[in-house]
Enzyme design. Structure first.
Site, PDB file in Angstrom:
ATOM      1  N   LYS A  47      15.507 -21.418  -6.384  1.00 57.30           N
ATOM      2  CA  LYS A  47      14.091 -21.300  -6.776  1.00 57.30           C
ATOM      3  C   LYS A  47      13.841 -19.978  -7.505  1.00 57.30           C
ATOM      4  O   LYS A  47      14.677 -19.062  -7.438  1.00 57.30           O
ATOM      5  CB  LYS A  47      13.213 -21.399  -5.531  1.00 57.30           C
ATOM      6  CG  LYS A  47      13.441 -20.281  -4.522  1.00 57.30           C
ATOM      7  CD  LYS A  47      12.829 -20.601  -3.173  1.00 57.30           C
ATOM      8  CE  LYS A  47      13.063 -19.452  -2.206  1.00 57.30           C
ATOM      9  NZ  LYS A  47      12.720 -19.816  -0.822  1.00 57.30           N
ATOM     10  N   ARG A 145       4.135 -22.785   7.675  1.00 57.07           N
ATOM     11  CA  ARG A 145       3.916 -22.962   6.230  1.00 57.07           C
ATOM     12  C   ARG A 145       3.938 -24.415   5.817  1.00 57.07           C
ATOM     13  O   ARG A 145       3.371 -24.789   4.792  1.00 57.07           O
ATOM     14  CB  ARG A 145       5.000 -22.165   5.476  1.00 57.07           C
ATOM     15  CG  ARG A 145       4.799 -22.047   3.990  1.00 57.07           C
ATOM     16  CD  ARG A 145       5.789 -21.102   3.357  1.00 57.07           C
ATOM     17  NE  ARG A 145       7.164 -21.588   3.385  1.00 57.07           N
ATOM     18  CZ  ARG A 145       8.201 -20.967   2.835  1.00 57.07           C
ATOM     19  NH1 ARG A 145       8.017 -19.796   2.217  1.00 57.07           N
ATOM     20  NH2 ARG A 145       9.412 -21.464   2.889  1.00 57.07           N
ATOM     21  N   TYR A 270       3.039  10.522 -15.419  1.00 56.24           N
ATOM     22  CA  TYR A 270       1.617  10.365 -15.125  1.00 56.24           C
ATOM     23  C   TYR A 270       1.235  11.014 -13.801  1.00 56.24           C
ATOM     24  O   TYR A 270       1.980  10.943 -12.822  1.00 56.24           O
ATOM     25  CB  TYR A 270       1.261   8.878 -15.057  1.00 56.24           C
ATOM     26  CG  TYR A 270       1.350   8.172 -16.387  1.00 56.24           C
ATOM     27  CD1 TYR A 270       0.531   8.547 -17.455  1.00 56.24           C
ATOM     28  CD2 TYR A 270       2.254   7.133 -16.582  1.00 56.24           C
ATOM     29  CE1 TYR A 270       0.617   7.888 -18.669  1.00 56.24           C
ATOM     30  CE2 TYR A 270       2.338   6.466 -17.793  1.00 56.24           C
ATOM     31  CZ  TYR A 270       1.518   6.857 -18.836  1.00 56.24           C
ATOM     32  OH  TYR A 270       1.601   6.205 -20.045  1.00 56.24           O
ATOM     33  N   MET A 319       5.581   2.301 -17.513  1.00 59.93           N
ATOM     34  CA  MET A 319       5.775   0.883 -17.833  1.00 59.93           C
ATOM     35  C   MET A 319       7.129   0.614 -18.482  1.00 59.93           C
ATOM     36  O   MET A 319       7.802  -0.360 -18.154  1.00 59.93           O
ATOM     37  CB  MET A 319       4.644   0.390 -18.742  1.00 59.93           C
ATOM     38  CG  MET A 319       4.664  -1.124 -18.944  1.00 59.93           C
ATOM     39  SD  MET A 319       3.446  -1.712 -20.113  1.00 59.93           S
ATOM     40  CE  MET A 319       1.930  -1.444 -19.219  1.00 59.93           C
TER      41      MET A 319
HETATM   42  C1  LIG Z   1      13.785 -19.556   0.025  1.00 59.35           C
HETATM   43  C2  LIG Z   1      14.184 -20.470   1.099  1.00 59.35           C
HETATM   44  C3  LIG Z   1      15.490 -20.438   1.608  1.00 59.35           C
HETATM   45  C4  LIG Z   1      16.517 -19.400   1.215  1.00 59.35           C
HETATM   46  O1  LIG Z   1      16.266 -18.198   1.917  1.00 59.35           O
HETATM   47  P1  LIG Z   1      17.214 -16.911   1.791  1.00 59.35           P
HETATM   48  O2  LIG Z   1      16.682 -16.005   2.825  1.00 59.35           O
HETATM   49  O3  LIG Z   1      17.054 -16.380   0.412  1.00 59.35           O
HETATM   50  O4  LIG Z   1      18.599 -17.360   2.067  1.00 59.35           O
HETATM   51  C5  LIG Z   1      15.834 -21.411   2.536  1.00 59.35           C
HETATM   52  N1  LIG Z   1      14.931 -22.335   2.948  1.00 59.35           N
HETATM   53  C6  LIG Z   1      13.666 -22.368   2.500  1.00 59.35           C
HETATM   54  C7  LIG Z   1      12.729 -23.410   3.004  1.00 59.35           C
HETATM   55  C8  LIG Z   1      13.245 -21.427   1.569  1.00 59.35           C
HETATM   56  O5  LIG Z   1      11.984 -21.458   1.131  1.00 59.35           O
END
Ligand SMILES: *Cc1c(COP(=O)(O)O)cnc(C)c1O
Length: 375
Positions: A47, A145, A270, A319
């Site tokens: 992802k 979630r 800055y 930046m």
């Molecule tokens: C992102 C995610 C993972 C992977 O998690 P890592 O800690 O990066 O290994 C696994 N399962 C779900 C549902 C996730 O959202």
């Protein structure tokens, strides 16, 4: 008189100021580490553009290693994987919403189901398309979630099984604190395995999965025969004790664009949060928070790596540029390569100084940073 030339493809193109070198071979090595620790099947989590490493490139390499699934966040990512010619099964890690479901069914991607309404909607689309869709039952064992939260899971599974166009081929849940709370996580594994037993046991599902990287590395997997590692594939262990086994995948680099001598009492960057106390040799480097380097490390003692040595950042990260103290290093010159993080300055160290997590640093590297691939 200077003659102006049109810029064409043959015009010499300047090199980038900030780039990320991605070692695709290291990805494969890290996947093999996951395999050694966990003998079951793997869903490689890709992802958010493979955690900023480049979705298509990473998906191609990992898919070639043989995976049960590629795990993505949304249909856009799933589409890009298919457009890249990668045919591995695709699993959608989060809840889907109604407008995405027709495409998910049409393309045979695997969603997880958190409610009967969702399941009925998928069943409806599958019926319209004359298809049968594989789905996974999501259960909430503590993440809060997604997934079913109720206690009557056997009843729910029974209701799901009445939907003629769905096959419940898997069951999954997620770990909220596998890298922070071992006792809670152990109880979560026990609960999840208890749930599987209550639903008919391990024979009932083709796939049973709970672990992210920390879960895979740190815990006995119980009945689970599938694991969902993300971060560890990109070379970073969320648990201490495994980091040495993993190979660095991303090295973020930039260049020295300017070297100057500043007198004592001169502000740098800055807000003039840093003021020199002695004559100081200062390098300006061509990377900043516009590239995703965290501005939050300003004043926290973060270093960069040039010619085999560490140099501290002075004042705030801007930046597009940041400044470092070169005092005592007469050999560093304009054009020198700088490691921002990689094998010598760990990304974990930068995340700690930025008071965030490595996941956020990786996914925050902006499109301006050219990804350069090698194996
Ligand atoms: C992102 C995610 C993972 C992977 O998690 P890592 O800690 O990066 O290994 C696994 N399962 C779900 C549902 C996730 O959202």
């Amino acid at each position: 008189m200077t003659r102006l030339e049109a810029v064409t493809d043959s015009f010499p193109v300047s090199p980038p100021r900030a780039w990320a070198e991605i070692d695709l071979g290291a990805l494969g090595k890290n996947l093999r580490v996951a395999r050694e620790v966990f003998p079951g099947a793997l869903m490689a989590v890709v992802k958010a553009g493979a955690y900023g490493h480049g979705l298509e490139e990473v998906a191609r390499v990992l898919a070639a290693e043989g995976l049960a699934f590629l795990g993505v966040a949304n249909v856009g990512e799933a589409r890009r994987i298919r457009d890249a010619g990668v045919q591995s099964p695709i699993y959608l890690l989060g809840a889907t919403w109604s407008a995405e479901r027709e495409e998910i069914v049409a393309r045979g991607w695997t969603p997880c189901i958190s409610s009967l309404a969702e399941a009925e909607d998928f069943n409806h689309h599958a019926a319209l398309q004359g298809k049968r869709l594989n789905v996974h039952l999501a259960v909430d064992t503590g993440m809060g979630r997604g997934g079913f939260v109720v206690d009557h899971l056997p009843e729910i599974l029974h209701q799901l099984e009445q939907l003629p166009h769905l096959t419940i081929e898997g069951i999954g849940s997620h770990l909220p604190s596998a890298d922070e709370d071992e006792a809670f996580t152990r109880r979560q594994f026990e609960r999840f395995c208890g749930i599987i037993e209550s639903l008919g046991g391990a024979e009932r599902f083709k796939w049973m999965h709970l672990s992210n990287s920390a879960g895979l590395l740190g815990y006995d997997q119980g009945l689970c025969n599938l694991s969902r590692p993300g971060l560890m594939l990109y070379g970073v262990s969320p648990l201490p004790g495994f980091q040495e086994k993993l190979a660095t995948v991303m090295t973020l680099k930039s260049r020295v664009t300017l070297v100057r001598e500043l007198p004592a009492g001169h502000g740098v960057s800055y807000g003039r949060q840093f003021v020199t106390t002695r004559p100081t040799r200062v390098a300006t480097i061509g990377i900043g928070y516009g590239d995703g380097y965290p501005r939050h490390v300003s004043g926290k003692g973060a270093d960069v790596w040039i010619r085999g040595r560490r140099f501290p950042i002075l004042g705030r990260v801007t930046m597009d540029q940041l400044m470092v103290d070169l005092t005592g290093a007469e050999d560093v010159v304009e054009g020198d390569e700088v490691e921002i993080f990689g094998p010598n300055i760990s990304v974990g160290e930068i995340a700690l100084k930025a008071e965030t997590i490595v996941w956020e640093i990786f996914t925050g590297i902006t499109p301006r940073v050219l990804r350069v691939y090698h194996s």
